[in-house]
Design a protein around this motif. Structure first.
Motif, PDB file in Angstrom:
ATOM      1  N   ASN A 345       1.381  -1.253   0.132  1.00 55.63           N
ATOM      2  CA  ASN A 345       0.124   0.064  -0.014  1.00 55.63           C
ATOM      3  C   ASN A 345       0.306   1.732   0.079  1.00 55.63           C
ATOM      4  O   ASN A 345       1.596   1.337   0.660  1.00 55.63           O
ATOM      5  CB  ASN A 345      -1.372  -0.337   1.459  1.00 55.63           C
ATOM      6  CG  ASN A 345      -1.590   1.136   1.152  1.00 55.63           C
ATOM      7  OD1 ASN A 345      -2.529   1.821   0.630  1.00 55.63           O
ATOM      8  ND2 ASN A 345      -2.078   1.607   2.265  1.00 55.63           N
ATOM      9  N   GLY A 346       0.665   2.141  -0.868  1.00 56.20           N
ATOM     10  CA  GLY A 346       1.503   3.526  -0.560  1.00 56.20           C
ATOM     11  C   GLY A 346       2.734   3.670  -1.737  1.00 56.20           C
ATOM     12  O   GLY A 346       3.448   4.529  -2.479  1.00 56.20           O
ATOM     13  N   ASP A 347       3.145   2.432  -2.529  1.00 54.41           N
ATOM     14  CA  ASP A 347       4.022   2.488  -3.121  1.00 54.41           C
ATOM     15  C   ASP A 347       3.691   2.510  -4.893  1.00 54.41           C
ATOM     16  O   ASP A 347       2.812   2.320  -5.571  1.00 54.41           O
ATOM     17  CB  ASP A 347       4.599   0.898  -3.222  1.00 54.41           C
ATOM     18  CG  ASP A 347       5.127   0.557  -2.037  1.00 54.41           C
ATOM     19  OD1 ASP A 347       5.685   1.195  -1.082  1.00 54.41           O
ATOM     20  OD2 ASP A 347       6.137  -0.762  -1.645  1.00 54.41           O
ATOM     21  N   ARG A 348       4.622   3.456  -4.699  1.00 55.27           N
ATOM     22  CA  ARG A 348       3.952   3.968  -6.653  1.00 55.27           C
ATOM     23  C   ARG A 348       5.409   3.342  -7.696  1.00 55.27           C
ATOM     24  O   ARG A 348       6.523   2.559  -7.230  1.00 55.27           O
ATOM     25  CB  ARG A 348       5.661   5.187  -6.644  1.00 55.27           C
ATOM     26  CG  ARG A 348       4.872   6.425  -5.747  1.00 55.27           C
ATOM     27  CD  ARG A 348       3.538   7.015  -6.341  1.00 55.27           C
ATOM     28  NE  ARG A 348       3.737   8.066  -7.525  1.00 55.27           N
ATOM     29  CZ  ARG A 348       2.588   8.186  -8.276  1.00 55.27           C
ATOM     30  NH1 ARG A 348       1.532   7.787  -7.495  1.00 55.27           N
ATOM     31  NH2 ARG A 348       3.090   9.023  -9.344  1.00 55.27           N
ATOM     32  N   VAL A 349       4.411   2.942  -8.858  1.00 55.81           N
ATOM     33  CA  VAL A 349       4.917   2.124  -9.778  1.00 55.81           C
ATOM     34  C   VAL A 349       4.432   2.881 -10.953  1.00 55.81           C
ATOM     35  O   VAL A 349       3.628   3.958 -11.190  1.00 55.81           O
ATOM     36  CB  VAL A 349       3.952   0.436  -9.387  1.00 55.81           C
ATOM     37  CG1 VAL A 349       4.525  -0.605  -8.360  1.00 55.81           C
ATOM     38  CG2 VAL A 349       2.230   0.935  -9.577  1.00 55.81           C
ATOM     39  N   GLN A 356       2.885   3.074 -23.228  1.00 59.59           N
ATOM     40  CA  GLN A 356       2.624   4.159 -22.466  1.00 59.59           C
ATOM     41  C   GLN A 356       3.114   3.536 -21.533  1.00 59.59           C
ATOM     42  O   GLN A 356       2.902   2.268 -20.969  1.00 59.59           O
ATOM     43  CB  GLN A 356       1.332   4.051 -22.444  1.00 59.59           C
ATOM     44  CG  GLN A 356       0.557   5.649 -23.590  1.00 59.59           C
ATOM     45  CD  GLN A 356      -0.622   5.837 -23.216  1.00 59.59           C
ATOM     46  OE1 GLN A 356      -1.753   5.028 -22.812  1.00 59.59           O
ATOM     47  NE2 GLN A 356      -1.256   7.059 -22.087  1.00 59.59           N
ATOM     48  N   VAL A 357       3.357   4.420 -20.460  1.00 55.85           N
ATOM     49  CA  VAL A 357       3.693   4.558 -19.291  1.00 55.85           C
ATOM     50  C   VAL A 357       3.109   5.661 -18.632  1.00 55.85           C
ATOM     51  O   VAL A 357       3.194   6.270 -18.409  1.00 55.85           O
ATOM     52  CB  VAL A 357       5.792   4.472 -19.038  1.00 55.85           C
ATOM     53  CG1 VAL A 357       5.311   4.916 -17.558  1.00 55.85           C
ATOM     54  CG2 VAL A 357       6.289   3.528 -19.934  1.00 55.85           C
ATOM     55  N   ILE A 358       2.523   4.433 -17.570  1.00 56.68           N
ATOM     56  CA  ILE A 358       1.830   5.913 -16.609  1.00 56.68           C
ATOM     57  C   ILE A 358       2.370   4.765 -15.371  1.00 56.68           C
ATOM     58  O   ILE A 358       2.189   4.027 -14.787  1.00 56.68           O
ATOM     59  CB  ILE A 358      -0.460   5.319 -17.032  1.00 56.68           C
ATOM     60  CG1 ILE A 358      -0.458   5.462 -18.223  1.00 56.68           C
ATOM     61  CG2 ILE A 358      -0.555   5.841 -15.790  1.00 56.68           C
ATOM     62  CD1 ILE A 358      -1.992   4.127 -19.019  1.00 56.68           C
ATOM     63  N   LYS A 359       1.489   6.208 -14.690  1.00 53.41           N
ATOM     64  CA  LYS A 359       2.276   5.994 -13.020  1.00 53.41           C
ATOM     65  C   LYS A 359       1.183   6.430 -12.235  1.00 53.41           C
ATOM     66  O   LYS A 359      -0.575   6.393 -12.456  1.00 53.41           O
ATOM     67  CB  LYS A 359       3.043   7.876 -12.438  1.00 53.41           C
ATOM     68  CG  LYS A 359       4.357   7.419 -13.436  1.00 53.41           C
ATOM     69  CD  LYS A 359       4.870   8.669 -12.610  1.00 53.41           C
ATOM     70  CE  LYS A 359       6.712   7.926 -12.932  1.00 53.41           C
ATOM     71  NZ  LYS A 359       7.275   9.390 -14.123  1.00 53.41           N
ATOM     72  N   GLY A 360       1.808   5.455 -11.002  1.00 50.84           N
ATOM     73  CA  GLY A 360       0.788   5.077 -10.480  1.00 50.84           C
ATOM     74  C   GLY A 360       0.463   4.435  -8.809  1.00 50.84           C
ATOM     75  O   GLY A 360       1.690   4.439  -8.264  1.00 50.84           O
ATOM     76  N   THR A 361      -0.377   4.870  -8.360  1.00 52.32           N
ATOM     77  CA  THR A 361      -0.044   3.909  -6.576  1.00 52.32           C
ATOM     78  C   THR A 361      -0.515   2.910  -6.473  1.00 52.32           C
ATOM     79  O   THR A 361      -1.863   2.753  -6.570  1.00 52.32           O
ATOM     80  CB  THR A 361      -0.606   5.229  -5.631  1.00 52.32           C
ATOM     81  OG1 THR A 361      -0.069   6.439  -6.131  1.00 52.32           O
ATOM     82  CG2 THR A 361       0.098   5.097  -4.740  1.00 52.32           C
ATOM     83  N   LEU A 362      -0.273   2.071  -5.153  1.00 50.79           N
ATOM     84  CA  LEU A 362      -0.520   0.620  -4.915  1.00 50.79           C
ATOM     85  C   LEU A 362      -1.519   1.325  -3.967  1.00 50.79           C
ATOM     86  O   LEU A 362      -1.162   1.994  -3.414  1.00 50.79           O
ATOM     87  CB  LEU A 362       0.148  -0.054  -4.326  1.00 50.79           C
ATOM     88  CG  LEU A 362       1.067  -1.165  -6.111  1.00 50.79           C
ATOM     89  CD1 LEU A 362       2.170  -2.169  -5.164  1.00 50.79           C
ATOM     90  CD2 LEU A 362       0.524  -1.803  -6.667  1.00 50.79           C
ATOM     91  N   THR A 363      -2.582   0.392  -3.658  1.00 49.37           N
ATOM     92  CA  THR A 363      -3.335   0.727  -2.195  1.00 49.37           C
ATOM     93  C   THR A 363      -4.010  -0.631  -1.701  1.00 49.37           C
ATOM     94  O   THR A 363      -4.143  -1.444  -2.698  1.00 49.37           O
ATOM     95  CB  THR A 363      -5.040   1.174  -2.934  1.00 49.37           C
ATOM     96  OG1 THR A 363      -5.743   0.778  -3.750  1.00 49.37           O
ATOM     97  CG2 THR A 363      -4.190   2.908  -3.820  1.00 49.37           C
ATOM     98  N   ASN A 364      -4.437  -0.898  -0.749  1.00 49.57           N
ATOM     99  CA  ASN A 364      -5.393  -1.382  -0.543  1.00 49.57           C
ATOM    100  C   ASN A 364      -5.946  -2.228  -0.477  1.00 49.57           C
ATOM    101  O   ASN A 364      -7.262  -1.168  -1.126  1.00 49.57           O
ATOM    102  CB  ASN A 364      -5.510  -1.647   1.452  1.00 49.57           C
ATOM    103  CG  ASN A 364      -3.823  -2.004   2.092  1.00 49.57           C
ATOM    104  OD1 ASN A 364      -2.837  -2.205   1.445  1.00 49.57           O
ATOM    105  ND2 ASN A 364      -3.994  -1.114   3.210  1.00 49.57           N
ATOM    106  N   LEU A 365      -7.127  -2.867  -0.596  1.00 49.77           N
ATOM    107  CA  LEU A 365      -8.142  -3.665  -1.753  1.00 49.77           C
ATOM    108  C   LEU A 365      -9.627  -3.213  -0.275  1.00 49.77           C
ATOM    109  O   LEU A 365      -9.079  -3.815   0.785  1.00 49.77           O
ATOM    110  CB  LEU A 365      -8.912  -4.485  -1.969  1.00 49.77           C
ATOM    111  CG  LEU A 365      -7.652  -4.539  -3.514  1.00 49.77           C
ATOM    112  CD1 LEU A 365      -7.925  -5.676  -4.316  1.00 49.77           C
ATOM    113  CD2 LEU A 365      -8.622  -3.199  -4.461  1.00 49.77           C
TER     114      LEU A 365
END
Ligand code: THG
Length: 367
Positions: A345-349, A356-365
């Protein structure tokens, strides 16, 4: 335009004519059947599910009926979950695994009698699997497909509609519990269940000649609540964190990786298929786990795609986005991320999709 050529291998839903009359615009295939997944206006269908009530033709969730003196034992052998705690008129959600502990189906198992069960299956052939296991283990069980077609009624107003149709007793039904019922002589099992988190029921119609009649009765009963057609909604189910077997799982996925560990009982008898492997996996720990992914930007993702997309960190692949969708609730692209367990949770990927390269953040479900 093209034509679908009927064959013996494609069974029609008994609600097919009714869905055509409603203006069905798209299908996917599921258990060698057509499952309606569009009625022309996806926003309207989503809105109905979130705020009102929708009716879904989910007859493609086919039943495998197991009866006979060894029915209970066979059902337990198939299920790495303690079925001795399941009473008649109760259902259990089960991760059926193969000998390696890989999930091969995630049915709801309904216990109709001490010696009679339905596996209400996801999209893989449990009729063949159950028959093969019964034969290999020398069990006395008959395994057939009964005349059963589930019709889901989903959404916050579903309870009012089903109570209007069948009586207030349905309000007392517990999750996955079911009871026999009849409307105008049409036989069915009524369960509180359905593949959404908006609440609802499933009417397991037990006479396929009555599909259109039942559809129309439900539609009529739901008039005061603005009922309309719908379908298992990719946006709602991803927002809600509901996993799709075969979409969010692959050929090696075990229950502990995708949040289904809570449905596994490791102390079931040793004869249960996959249980040794599951005990080992539990002891050694999993390599990957399923999190949410919220993307920073990118064109709105359509509901489904055919491939998993790589998730990268520092030029290294750490996992895949299994399914993604533009979330109406969050107004962002979201998806499921099956990634190495050290990512949290919170890690940037980075999602690598179609060059395309799209940035995002991992979150809990759930999101
Ligand atoms: N209804 C029926 N048969 C089915 C499905 C269904 N067969 C195929 C497929 N769906 C099976 N998969 C699921 C997945 C999740 C749920 C139900 C069936 C579900 N899960 C809840 C959750 O995950 O929060 C509750 C599980 C629990 O707490 O036990 O409802 O939809 N007839």
């Amino acid at each position: 335009m093209f034509e679908m050529i009927p064959t013996m291998r494609m069974r029609n839903s008994c609600f097919f004519e009714a869905t055509v009359a409603e203006g069905v615009s798209g299908f996917c295939h599921y258990n060698y059947m057509l499952l309606p997944v569009g009625y022309g206006d996806p926003d309207a269908c989503y809105h109905r599910l979130m705020n009102g009530v929708a009716m879904w033709d989910v007859a493609a969730q086919r039943q495998v009926e197991i009866t006979g003196p060894d029915a209970a034992r066979l059902t337990q052998i198939l299920a790495p979950r303690d079925m001795s705690k399941c009473v008649v008129n109760q259902g259990k959600y089960v991760a059926i695994c193969n000998h390696a502990g890989t999930i091969i189906n995630d049915p709801i198992i309904l216990k109709l009698a001490e010696d009679r069960f339905w596996l209400s299956i996801a999209d893989s052939n449990m009729l063949f699997w159950s028959r093969a296991i019964a034969a290999e283990r020398g069990l006395k069980a008959s395994i057939t497909e009964p005349d059963v077609s589930p019709l889901a009624v989903q959404g916050p107003q579903a309870e009012n509609v089903v109570a209007h149709l069948l009586g207030d007793w349905v309000r007392e039904l517990k999750y996955f519990w079911f009871k026999p019922a009849e409307i105008e002589g049409i036989p069915m099992m009524v369960a509180r269940s359905g593949w959404s988190k908006q609440g609802g029921f499933e009417l397991y119609l037990m006479d396929e000649s009555k599909g259109t009649q039942l559809w129309n009765l439900v539609r009529e009963a739901g008039k005061g609540w603005d009922i309309g057609p719908g379908y298992p909604d990719a946006c709602e189910r991803i927002e809600s964190g509901l996993i799709s077997w075969g979409g969010d799982s692959d050929d090696t996925t075990n229950p502990f990786e995708i949040g289904m560990g809570k449905y596994v009982d490791l102390d079931v008898p040793d004869e249960v298929i996959g249980i040794q492997a599951l005990r080992e996996i539990k002891q050694n720990g999993v390599r990957r786990h399923n999190l949410g992914l919220v993307l920073d930007e990118g064109a709105p993702l359509t509901a489904s795609h055919r491939y998993w997309y790589p998730i990268m960190v520092d030029g290294q692949k750490i996992g895949d986005m299994t399914n993604g969708v533009f979330s109406r609730k969050l107004q962002r692209n979201i998806g499921f991320a099956l990634v190495a367990t050290r990512y949290q949770n919170g890690d940037r990927v980075e999602l690598h999709k179609d060059n395309q390269v799209i940035k995002g953040t991992l979150t809990n479900l759930p999101f």
